[in-house]
Design a protein around this motif. Structure first.
Motif, PDB file in Angstrom:
ATOM      1  N   LYS A  41      45.972  28.646  31.434  1.00  0.00           N
ATOM      2  CA  LYS A  41      46.330  28.579  32.855  1.00  0.00           C
ATOM      3  C   LYS A  41      46.999  29.883  33.307  1.00  0.00           C
ATOM      4  O   LYS A  41      46.730  30.373  34.409  1.00  0.00           O
ATOM      5  N   GLU A  42      47.837  30.439  32.463  1.00  0.00           N
ATOM      6  CA  GLU A  42      48.481  31.709  32.800  1.00  0.00           C
ATOM      7  C   GLU A  42      47.442  32.829  32.889  1.00  0.00           C
ATOM      8  O   GLU A  42      47.499  33.667  33.796  1.00  0.00           O
ATOM      9  N   ALA A  43      46.499  32.840  31.967  1.00  0.00           N
ATOM     10  CA  ALA A  43      45.433  33.854  31.994  1.00  0.00           C
ATOM     11  C   ALA A  43      44.590  33.706  33.261  1.00  0.00           C
ATOM     12  O   ALA A  43      44.168  34.710  33.861  1.00  0.00           O
ATOM     13  N   PHE A  44      44.366  32.477  33.696  1.00  0.00           N
ATOM     14  CA  PHE A  44      43.636  32.231  34.940  1.00  0.00           C
ATOM     15  C   PHE A  44      44.392  32.845  36.124  1.00  0.00           C
ATOM     16  O   PHE A  44      43.784  33.499  36.976  1.00  0.00           O
ATOM     17  N   GLY A  45      45.685  32.647  36.165  1.00  0.00           N
ATOM     18  CA  GLY A  45      46.489  33.222  37.246  1.00  0.00           C
ATOM     19  C   GLY A  45      46.382  34.738  37.284  1.00  0.00           C
ATOM     20  O   GLY A  45      46.243  35.335  38.358  1.00  0.00           O
ATOM     21  N   ILE A  46      46.419  35.358  36.148  1.00  0.00           N
ATOM     22  CA  ILE A  46      46.306  36.818  36.069  1.00  0.00           C
ATOM     23  C   ILE A  46      44.916  37.259  36.523  1.00  0.00           C
ATOM     24  O   ILE A  46      44.772  38.236  37.267  1.00  0.00           O
ATOM     25  N   GLU A  47      43.898  36.513  36.094  1.00  0.00           N
ATOM     26  CA  GLU A  47      42.524  36.832  36.485  1.00  0.00           C
ATOM     27  C   GLU A  47      42.352  36.731  38.005  1.00  0.00           C
ATOM     28  O   GLU A  47      41.755  37.613  38.633  1.00  0.00           O
ATOM     29  N   ILE A  48      42.897  35.685  38.603  1.00  0.00           N
ATOM     30  CA  ILE A  48      42.794  35.506  40.054  1.00  0.00           C
ATOM     31  C   ILE A  48      43.549  36.616  40.787  1.00  0.00           C
ATOM     32  O   ILE A  48      43.058  37.169  41.787  1.00  0.00           O
ATOM     33  N   TYR A  49      44.716  36.958  40.288  1.00  0.00           N
ATOM     34  CA  TYR A  49      45.486  38.043  40.896  1.00  0.00           C
ATOM     35  C   TYR A  49      44.662  39.331  40.899  1.00  0.00           C
ATOM     36  O   TYR A  49      44.580  40.026  41.920  1.00  0.00           O
ATOM     37  N   ASP A  50      44.046  39.638  39.772  1.00  0.00           N
ATOM     38  CA  ASP A  50      43.237  40.853  39.669  1.00  0.00           C
ATOM     39  C   ASP A  50      42.035  40.813  40.618  1.00  0.00           C
ATOM     40  O   ASP A  50      41.691  41.823  41.241  1.00  0.00           O
ATOM     41  N   LYS A  53      43.406  41.293  44.160  1.00  0.00           N
ATOM     42  CA  LYS A  53      43.892  42.655  44.338  1.00  0.00           C
ATOM     43  C   LYS A  53      42.717  43.612  44.546  1.00  0.00           C
ATOM     44  O   LYS A  53      42.780  44.519  45.364  1.00  0.00           O
ATOM     45  N   ALA A  54      41.642  43.384  43.827  1.00  0.00           N
ATOM     46  CA  ALA A  54      40.488  44.279  43.893  1.00  0.00           C
ATOM     47  C   ALA A  54      39.668  44.092  45.166  1.00  0.00           C
ATOM     48  O   ALA A  54      39.130  45.056  45.699  1.00  0.00           O
ATOM     49  N   GLY A  55      39.546  42.832  45.649  1.00  0.00           N
ATOM     50  CA  GLY A  55      38.610  42.635  46.740  1.00  0.00           C
ATOM     51  C   GLY A  55      39.132  41.888  47.940  1.00  0.00           C
ATOM     52  O   GLY A  55      38.421  41.757  48.925  1.00  0.00           O
ATOM     53  N   GLY A  56      40.305  41.350  47.906  1.00  0.00           N
ATOM     54  CA  GLY A  56      40.797  40.556  49.024  1.00  0.00           C
ATOM     55  C   GLY A  56      40.268  39.135  48.957  1.00  0.00           C
ATOM     56  O   GLY A  56      39.265  38.852  48.316  1.00  0.00           O
ATOM     57  N   ALA A  57      40.923  38.235  49.666  1.00  0.00           N
ATOM     58  CA  ALA A  57      40.607  36.805  49.588  1.00  0.00           C
ATOM     59  C   ALA A  57      39.222  36.484  50.138  1.00  0.00           C
ATOM     60  O   ALA A  57      38.474  35.716  49.551  1.00  0.00           O
ATOM     61  N   ALA A  58      38.868  37.056  51.278  1.00  0.00           N
ATOM     62  CA  ALA A  58      37.600  36.707  51.928  1.00  0.00           C
ATOM     63  C   ALA A  58      36.397  37.156  51.103  1.00  0.00           C
ATOM     64  O   ALA A  58      35.388  36.463  51.040  1.00  0.00           O
ATOM     65  N   ASP A  59      36.488  38.301  50.466  1.00  0.00           N
ATOM     66  CA  ASP A  59      35.365  38.848  49.710  1.00  0.00           C
ATOM     67  C   ASP A  59      35.241  38.251  48.310  1.00  0.00           C
ATOM     68  O   ASP A  59      34.223  38.453  47.644  1.00  0.00           O
ATOM     69  N   SER A  60      36.239  37.526  47.858  1.00  0.00           N
ATOM     70  CA  SER A  60      36.298  37.128  46.449  1.00  0.00           C
ATOM     71  C   SER A  60      36.110  35.641  46.214  1.00  0.00           C
ATOM     72  O   SER A  60      36.322  35.176  45.098  1.00  0.00           O
ATOM     73  N   ALA A  61      35.712  34.875  47.212  1.00  0.00           N
ATOM     74  CA  ALA A  61      35.639  33.419  47.066  1.00  0.00           C
ATOM     75  C   ALA A  61      34.737  32.999  45.915  1.00  0.00           C
ATOM     76  O   ALA A  61      35.100  32.107  45.133  1.00  0.00           O
ATOM     77  N   SER A  62      33.573  33.609  45.782  1.00  0.00           N
ATOM     78  CA  SER A  62      32.652  33.188  44.708  1.00  0.00           C
ATOM     79  C   SER A  62      33.191  33.592  43.339  1.00  0.00           C
ATOM     80  O   SER A  62      33.046  32.841  42.366  1.00  0.00           O
TER      81      SER A  62
END
Length: 122
Positions: A41-50, A53-62
């Motif tokens: 779960k912690e690794a998932f949080g880090i992955e989502i943060y990355d 950070k790289a693409g913004g919320a709207a561009d990263s949904a998929s």
């Protein structure tokens, strides 16, 4: 007779010791599996943060959805292992209570009994 009685008592004691050892090992495995679930779960949080950070919320949904599904699958696999360990412990308890012989360690199916760990992701 006395010898037979002592022999039975010795067998019950040996069975109880074996069952206690098996249950302790199962409890240890469950602790490691729970730790692996938390780590995933912690690794998932880090992955989502990355991703964000790289693409913004709207561009990263998929990408976020894919990461979530992968994480959910990994956690589901680990939770299945925890349930299997709990089932094994219940089988030991039932066997020990049922015959008093304490031979429950062989009463469960070890097919699902795997060492704890996060499954590899492609």
């Amino acid at each position: 007779d006395l010898l037979t009685s002592m022999k039975r008592a010795s067998q019950r004691f040996a069975g109880a010791v074996a069952d206690t050892g098996a249950k302790t090992m199962l409890k240890t495995d469950m602790v490691f599996l729970e730790r692996d679930i938390k780590t995933r779960k912690e690794a998932f949080g880090i992955e989502i943060y990355d991703i964000l950070k790289a693409g913004g919320a709207a561009d990263s949904a998929s990408e976020i959805q894919t990461a979530f599904e992968r994480c959910q699958g990994d956690i589901g696999h680990l939770e299945t292992k925890v349930r299997s360990k709990k089932d094994e412990m219940r089988a030991i308890d039932r066997s020990s209570a049922g015959d008093g012989g304490g031979t429950g360690a062989g009463a469960f199916d070890a097919g699902e009994a795997e060492a704890p760990g996060i499954p590899s992701t492609p």
